[in-house]
Write a protein that holds these residues in place. Structure first.
Motif, mmCIF file in Angstrom:
data_model
loop_
_atom_site.group_PDB
_atom_site.id
_atom_site.type_symbol
_atom_site.label_atom_id
_atom_site.label_comp_id
_atom_site.label_asym_id
_atom_site.label_seq_id
_atom_site.Cartn_x
_atom_site.Cartn_y
_atom_site.Cartn_z
ATOM 1 N N ALA A 66 0.857 -1.191 0.000
ATOM 2 C CA ALA A 66 0.000 0.000 0.000
ATOM 3 C C ALA A 66 0.887 1.232 0.000
ATOM 4 O O ALA A 66 2.106 1.141 0.161
ATOM 5 N N MET A 67 0.248 2.374 -0.166
ATOM 6 C CA MET A 67 0.916 3.658 0.064
ATOM 7 C C MET A 67 0.672 4.016 1.526
ATOM 8 O O MET A 67 -0.482 4.032 1.966
ATOM 9 N N TYR A 68 1.732 4.278 2.250
ATOM 10 C CA TYR A 68 1.627 4.638 3.661
ATOM 11 C C TYR A 68 1.899 6.126 3.820
ATOM 12 O O TYR A 68 2.963 6.627 3.442
ATOM 13 N N PHE A 69 0.932 6.819 4.379
ATOM 14 C CA PHE A 69 1.051 8.253 4.589
ATOM 15 C C PHE A 69 1.259 8.553 6.065
ATOM 16 O O PHE A 69 0.533 8.046 6.925
ATOM 17 N N CYS A 70 2.221 9.387 6.332
ATOM 18 C CA CYS A 70 2.400 9.958 7.661
ATOM 19 C C CYS A 70 1.716 11.327 7.660
ATOM 20 O O CYS A 70 1.665 12.008 6.626
ATOM 21 N N PHE B 68 -1.597 17.664 8.122
ATOM 22 C CA PHE B 68 -0.678 17.807 7.001
ATOM 23 C C PHE B 68 -0.132 16.420 6.687
ATOM 24 O O PHE B 68 0.392 15.744 7.568
ATOM 25 N N PHE B 69 -0.245 16.026 5.420
ATOM 26 C CA PHE B 69 0.203 14.704 5.005
ATOM 27 C C PHE B 69 1.558 14.784 4.314
ATOM 28 O O PHE B 69 1.859 15.740 3.597
ATOM 29 N N GLY B 70 2.347 13.747 4.505
ATOM 30 C CA GLY B 70 3.564 13.568 3.738
ATOM 31 C C GLY B 70 3.253 12.994 2.370
ATOM 32 O O GLY B 70 2.091 12.675 2.067
ATOM 33 N N SER B 71 4.277 12.857 1.547
ATOM 34 C CA SER B 71 4.103 12.374 0.176
ATOM 35 C C SER B 71 3.951 10.863 0.087
ATOM 36 O O SER B 71 3.692 10.340 -0.988
ATOM 37 N N GLY B 72 4.147 10.189 1.194
ATOM 38 C CA GLY B 72 3.875 8.759 1.233
ATOM 39 C C GLY B 72 5.073 7.894 0.919
ATOM 40 O O GLY B 72 6.046 8.319 0.290
ATOM 41 N N THR B 73 5.012 6.668 1.394
ATOM 42 C CA THR B 73 5.966 5.614 1.039
ATOM 43 C C THR B 73 5.174 4.493 0.384
ATOM 44 O O THR B 73 4.241 3.949 0.993
ATOM 45 N N GLN B 74 5.532 4.186 -0.845
ATOM 46 C CA GLN B 74 4.882 3.084 -1.545
ATOM 47 C C GLN B 74 5.573 1.790 -1.141
ATOM 48 O O GLN B 74 6.734 1.580 -1.476
ATOM 49 N N LYS C 213 -1.017 13.439 -7.024
ATOM 50 C CA LYS C 213 -0.121 12.313 -7.254
ATOM 51 C C LYS C 213 0.006 11.451 -6.011
ATOM 52 O O LYS C 213 -0.222 10.250 -6.043
ATOM 53 N N LYS C 214 0.347 12.061 -4.925
ATOM 54 C CA LYS C 214 0.556 11.262 -3.716
ATOM 55 C C LYS C 214 -0.168 11.861 -2.516
ATOM 56 O O LYS C 214 -1.257 11.439 -2.169
ATOM 57 N N ALA C 215 0.440 12.868 -1.903
ATOM 58 C CA ALA C 215 -0.077 13.343 -0.619
ATOM 59 C C ALA C 215 -1.388 14.097 -0.787
ATOM 60 O O ALA C 215 -1.504 14.973 -1.631
ATOM 61 N N SER D 141 -7.882 18.564 -12.194
ATOM 62 C CA SER D 141 -7.999 17.104 -12.297
ATOM 63 C C SER D 141 -7.277 16.452 -11.127
ATOM 64 O O SER D 141 -6.082 16.685 -10.903
ATOM 65 N N ALA D 142 -7.999 15.655 -10.371
ATOM 66 C CA ALA D 142 -7.443 15.041 -9.155
ATOM 67 C C ALA D 142 -8.522 14.172 -8.548
ATOM 68 O O ALA D 142 -9.663 14.116 -9.032
ATOM 69 N N ILE D 143 -8.152 13.496 -7.473
ATOM 70 C CA ILE D 143 -9.150 12.828 -6.645
ATOM 71 C C ILE D 143 -9.442 13.748 -5.465
ATOM 72 O O ILE D 143 -8.516 14.215 -4.790
ATOM 73 N N TYR D 144 -10.705 14.022 -5.237
ATOM 74 C CA TYR D 144 -11.105 14.876 -4.130
ATOM 75 C C TYR D 144 -11.633 13.988 -3.006
ATOM 76 O O TYR D 144 -12.573 13.217 -3.187
ATOM 77 N N LEU D 145 -10.988 14.125 -1.865
ATOM 78 C CA LEU D 145 -11.294 13.277 -0.726
ATOM 79 C C LEU D 145 -12.059 14.053 0.332
ATOM 80 O O LEU D 145 -11.688 15.173 0.679
ATOM 81 N N CYS D 146 -13.107 13.432 0.823
ATOM 82 C CA CYS D 146 -13.850 13.968 1.958
ATOM 83 C C CYS D 146 -13.482 13.123 3.164
ATOM 84 O O CYS D 146 -13.407 11.888 3.076
#
Lengths: 112, 112
Positions: free
Chosen positions: A88-92, A102-108, B40-42, B84-89
């Motif tokens: 998965a993608m893991y977000f801190c 505030f989210f980080g860019s993630g670790t895939q 893309k990610k965060a 263009s993106a995914i919008y998260l609630c």
């Protein structure tokens, strides 16, 4: 703007191996979190951490998972014995009380 | 069980169109509702809503919360390809610690 940084951006591991995902939260934040997003699925809460202890965790966060703030700046997620379904993608994320995360860019993470 | 439902799941529009994204929720001890944009990610923060009927606005984006009917909408006017993106609630419920429960997101595609 301050940001949450995560390393590595990609991690490939063999099933059964231990992985440690690293995060540096924003410096004045007090709450720290891990979320994950399996490909094509929604972002899911794993755990929140405050005052050097877990404040809440989800059903996903079983005994294979642990978190640590080893040195006052890093926040780590350890998976002891990875399974295929841990891919998965893991977000801190980090926050101050009652404010946005505030989210980080993630670790895939890819478990083979 | 806490639930956040977003609709539509995906949407394709032309540049210049106006779109409305929907989010309904059932959450124990509602505290706040947040909208994030995931390119893309965060997930990047858009809005945090805590009070009913007060519109929050940022440029071409606006959002409002209805705590009686348990939903929120996100409006984007004069859409651009960069929207263009995914919008998260996501909804913060349960007890404290800003833990977020996410919906599956709406994938918006804006074509020139």
């Amino acid at each position: 703007e301050p940001e949450v940084t995560q390393t590595p951006s990609h991690q490939v591991t063999q099933m059964g191996q231990e992985v440690i995902l690293r995060c540096v939260p924003i410096s004045n934040h007090l709450y720290f979190y891990w979320y994950r997003q399996i490909l094509g699925q929604k972002v899911e809460f794993l755990v929140s951490f405050y005052n050097n202890e877990i404040s809440e965790k989800s059903e996903i966060f079983d005994d294979q998972f642990s978190v640590e703030r080893p040195d006052g700046s890093n926040f780590t997620l350890k998976i002891r014995s990875t399974k295929l379904e841990d891919s998965a993608m893991y977000f801190c994320a980090s926050s101050v009380p009652n404010e946005k995360l505030f989210f980080g860019s993630g670790t895939q993470l890819s478990v083979l | 069980e806490d639930k956040v439902v977003q609709s539509p799941l995906s949407l394709v529009v032309h540049e210049g169109d106006t779109v409305t994204l929907n989010c309904s929720y059932e959450v124990t001890n509602f505290r706040s509702l947040l909208w994030y944009k995931q390119e893309k990610k965060a997930p990047t923060f858009l809005f945090m809503l805590t009070s009913s009927g007060i519109e929050k606005k940022s440029g071409r984006l606006s959002s409002i919360l209805d705590k009686k009917e348990l939903f929120s909408i996100l409006n984007i006017t004069a859409t651009q390809t960069g929207d263009s993106a995914i919008y998260l609630c996501a909804v913060e419920g349960q007890t404290g610690a800003n833990n977020l429960f996410f919906g599956t997101g709406t994938r918006l595609t804006v074509i020139p």
